[in-house]
Design a protein around this motif. Structure first.
Motif, PDB file in Angstrom:
ATOM      1  N   PHE A   1      18.454 125.747 213.735  1.00 19.90           N
ATOM      2  CA  PHE A   1      19.033 124.668 212.937  1.00 19.90           C
ATOM      3  C   PHE A   1      19.754 125.284 211.749  1.00 19.90           C
ATOM      4  N   GLU A   2      20.632 124.507 211.128  1.00 22.22           N
ATOM      5  CA  GLU A   2      21.388 124.979 209.970  1.00 22.22           C
ATOM      6  C   GLU A   2      20.851 124.324 208.698  1.00 22.22           C
ATOM      7  N   PHE A   3      21.076 124.971 207.577  1.00 22.89           N
ATOM      8  CA  PHE A   3      20.686 124.405 206.288  1.00 22.89           C
ATOM      9  C   PHE A   3      21.547 125.021 205.207  1.00 22.89           C
ATOM     10  N   THR A   4      21.484 124.437 204.029  1.00 22.97           N
ATOM     11  CA  THR A   4      22.187 124.987 202.876  1.00 22.97           C
ATOM     12  C   THR A   4      21.286 124.876 201.659  1.00 22.97           C
ATOM     13  N   MET A   5      21.805 125.183 200.495  1.00 20.56           N
ATOM     14  CA  MET A   5      21.034 125.126 199.266  1.00 20.56           C
ATOM     15  C   MET A   5      21.729 124.252 198.226  1.00 20.56           C
ATOM     16  N   ALA A   6      20.926 123.483 197.516  1.00 22.67           N
ATOM     17  CA  ALA A   6      21.392 122.774 196.324  1.00 22.67           C
ATOM     18  C   ALA A   6      20.778 123.469 195.115  1.00 22.67           C
ATOM     19  N   PHE A   7      21.462 123.408 193.983  1.00 25.91           N
ATOM     20  CA  PHE A   7      20.978 124.079 192.781  1.00 25.91           C
ATOM     21  C   PHE A   7      20.748 123.066 191.666  1.00 25.91           C
ATOM     22  N   GLN A   8      19.581 123.169 191.015  1.00 24.15           N
ATOM     23  CA  GLN A   8      19.246 122.289 189.893  1.00 24.15           C
ATOM     24  C   GLN A   8      18.950 123.140 188.661  1.00 24.15           C
ATOM     25  N   PRO A   9      19.540 122.810 187.516  1.00 20.81           N
ATOM     26  CA  PRO A   9      19.349 123.644 186.325  1.00 20.81           C
ATOM     27  C   PRO A   9      17.980 123.453 185.670  1.00 20.81           C
ATOM     28  N   ILE A  10      17.485 124.514 185.077  1.00 26.98           N
ATOM     29  CA  ILE A  10      16.325 124.486 184.187  1.00 26.98           C
ATOM     30  C   ILE A  10      16.842 124.861 182.816  1.00 26.98           C
ATOM     31  N   VAL A  11      16.565 124.024 181.824  1.00 28.18           N
ATOM     32  CA  VAL A  11      17.145 124.220 180.497  1.00 28.18           C
ATOM     33  C   VAL A  11      16.089 124.686 179.505  1.00 28.18           C
ATOM     34  N   ASP A  12      16.565 125.249 178.412  1.00 28.34           N
ATOM     35  CA  ASP A  12      15.727 125.545 177.250  1.00 28.34           C
ATOM     36  C   ASP A  12      16.318 124.761 176.087  1.00 28.34           C
TER      37      ASP A  12
ATOM     38  N   ARG B   1      20.681 125.704 176.124  1.00 27.96           N
ATOM     39  CA  ARG B   1      21.431 126.260 177.248  1.00 27.96           C
ATOM     40  C   ARG B   1      20.599 126.247 178.525  1.00 27.96           C
ATOM     41  N   VAL B   2      21.288 126.383 179.638  1.00 30.22           N
ATOM     42  CA  VAL B   2      20.638 126.513 180.939  1.00 30.22           C
ATOM     43  C   VAL B   2      20.168 127.957 181.099  1.00 30.22           C
TER      44      VAL B   2
ATOM     45  N   LEU C   1      27.138 124.301 190.487  1.00 29.50           N
ATOM     46  CA  LEU C   1      26.016 124.509 189.571  1.00 29.50           C
ATOM     47  C   LEU C   1      25.744 123.301 188.682  1.00 29.50           C
ATOM     48  N   GLY C   2      26.416 122.189 188.950  1.00 32.53           N
ATOM     49  CA  GLY C   2      26.159 120.984 188.183  1.00 32.53           C
ATOM     50  C   GLY C   2      27.042 120.869 186.961  1.00 32.53           C
ATOM     51  N   PRO C   3      26.820 119.830 186.157  1.00 35.87           N
ATOM     52  CA  PRO C   3      27.672 119.550 185.001  1.00 35.87           C
ATOM     53  C   PRO C   3      27.418 120.495 183.832  1.00 35.87           C
ATOM     54  N   ASP C   4      28.362 120.530 182.917  1.00 38.65           N
ATOM     55  CA  ASP C   4      28.203 121.287 181.670  1.00 38.65           C
ATOM     56  C   ASP C   4      27.252 120.504 180.762  1.00 38.65           C
ATOM     57  N   LEU C   5      26.110 121.098 180.439  1.00 38.19           N
ATOM     58  CA  LEU C   5      25.074 120.408 179.672  1.00 38.19           C
ATOM     59  C   LEU C   5      25.069 120.798 178.194  1.00 38.19           C
TER      60      LEU C   5
ATOM     61  N   SER D   1      26.791 120.021 175.437  1.00 34.66           N
ATOM     62  CA  SER D   1      26.823 118.963 174.429  1.00 34.66           C
ATOM     63  C   SER D   1      25.510 118.192 174.387  1.00 34.66           C
ATOM     64  N   ARG D   2      24.994 117.835 175.562  1.00 32.53           N
ATOM     65  CA  ARG D   2      23.734 117.093 175.619  1.00 32.53           C
ATOM     66  C   ARG D   2      22.599 117.905 175.022  1.00 32.53           C
ATOM     67  N   LEU D   3      22.557 119.188 175.327  1.00 34.12           N
ATOM     68  CA  LEU D   3      21.471 120.033 174.832  1.00 34.12           C
ATOM     69  C   LEU D   3      21.565 120.261 173.334  1.00 34.12           C
ATOM     70  N   LEU D   4      22.763 120.412 172.822  1.00 34.62           N
ATOM     71  CA  LEU D   4      22.932 120.568 171.371  1.00 34.62           C
ATOM     72  C   LEU D   4      22.480 119.312 170.637  1.00 34.62           C
ATOM     73  N   ASP D   5      22.848 118.149 171.164  1.00 37.84           N
ATOM     74  CA  ASP D   5      22.433 116.883 170.544  1.00 37.84           C
ATOM     75  C   ASP D   5      20.915 116.727 170.587  1.00 37.84           C
ATOM     76  N   LEU D   6      20.327 117.082 171.725  1.00 37.14           N
ATOM     77  CA  LEU D   6      18.878 116.954 171.871  1.00 37.14           C
ATOM     78  C   LEU D   6      18.149 117.913 170.943  1.00 37.14           C
ATOM     79  N   ARG D   7      18.642 119.133 170.837  1.00 39.00           N
ATOM     80  CA  ARG D   7      18.016 120.101 169.932  1.00 39.00           C
ATOM     81  C   ARG D   7      18.076 119.611 168.492  1.00 39.00           C
ATOM     82  N   GLU D   8      19.206 119.052 168.103  1.00 41.63           N
ATOM     83  CA  GLU D   8      19.340 118.510 166.749  1.00 41.63           C
ATOM     84  C   GLU D   8      18.350 117.371 166.523  1.00 41.63           C
TER      85      GLU D   8
END
Length: 267
Positions: free
Chosen positions: A20-31, A36-37, A243-247, A249-256
């Motif tokens: 059978f065939e398969f592929t991979m999806a990628f999910q970010p883990i952030v700090d 940043r990711v 690799l998903g969206p650019d995070l 801005s969201r991470l900077l706002d959350l850190r603040e």
């Protein structure tokens, strides 16, 4: 455990095509503290985006070793092709590893071929497989560490990934199961458990990662508690061939927001 099938540069269990065939999806883990990711986890998917279960359900006992090796190779090849600059986290099946030094050969070969650094690989011990031989798993973790890899215990706090594993195992990271993370912003029992896990991980010198973060409130409470490594739909869903969206801005706002909340709590 039987015997290793690696003989003169080849493995009778691990080599050969899958039916059978398969592929991979990628999910970010952030700090959150770094905004940043830091890592992307490779997750199995069907070639048309089908669920992981649709693929894994086709893996028989005879195919387990071959599938485990194929997942490692595909994850590294795809991560390299996508120019991933973070660590790469790959799930592995402990019972599909007879001898760590032999069963890692395909991983070493593909890493060398595409130029993927050993220190940027993390192997996650999944909770979906009962550990038959805990000493064997301990040997795998220790051997991987000597080779320069990092290891993580997945779904900690649920299923087979229970507290007693830490009496024998020394992974670099603990990934907290979604069941403990869910509604942690207003559930006092979950908050007590998470605070205890945070102190435990600190004492054992292990990095904590909260899995399944789905809301802003959960992300904020976790970060203010000190659990700044996070993963979940709040940040991004697993994405195939990207690799998903650019995070940033969201991470900077959350850190603040985290910093403001901590400063306020002092006064």
């Amino acid at each position: 455990m039987g015997h290793c099938a690696w003989v003169e540069g080849s493995c009778k269990r691990c080599e050969g095509d899958l039916p059978f065939e398969f592929t991979m999806a990628f999910q970010p883990i952030v700090d959150v503290s770094l905004a940043r990711v830091t890592t992307h986890e490779a997750l199995v998917r069907g070639i048309n985006g089908e669920s992981a279960w649709s693929v894994i359900s086709q893996v028989t006992d005879d195919l387990m070793y071959r599938f485990d090796q194929a997942c490692r190779v595909k994850a590294i090849e795809m991560a390299s092709a996508l120019n991933m600059q973070t660590d790469l986290s790959i799930n592995f099946l402990p019972n599909a590893v007879y001898e760590p030094e032999a069963c890692i050969q395909a991983t070493l070969e593909v890493s060398q071929r595409v130029g993927w650094p050993m220190e940027r690989l993390v192997f996650e011990i999944t909770e979906t497989e009962r550990v038959r031989d805990r000493q064997h798993l301990r040997n795998i973790i220790e051997a991987y560490r000597e080779m320069g890899f990092k290891t993580a215990l997945d779904d900690f706090g649920n299923g087979y990934a229970n507290l007693d594993l830490l009496t024998d195992l020394t992974p670099d990271k603990l990934k907290i199961d979604r069941e403990l993370v869910m509604n942690c912003d207003h559930d006092s029992r979950r908050q007590a458990l998470l605070n205890s896990i945070f102190l435990l991980a600190k004492e054992l010198n292990m990095t904590l990662i909260a899995e399944g973060v789905e809301t802003h409130a959960e992300a904020l409470w976790l970060a203010r508690t000190g659990i700044v490594r996070q993963q979940g739909f709040f940040y991004a869903k697993p994405a195939i061939n990207c690799l998903g969206p650019d995070l940033t801005s969201r991470l900077l706002d959350l850190r603040e927001e985290v910093c403001v909340g901590l400063e306020t709590s002092i006064y």
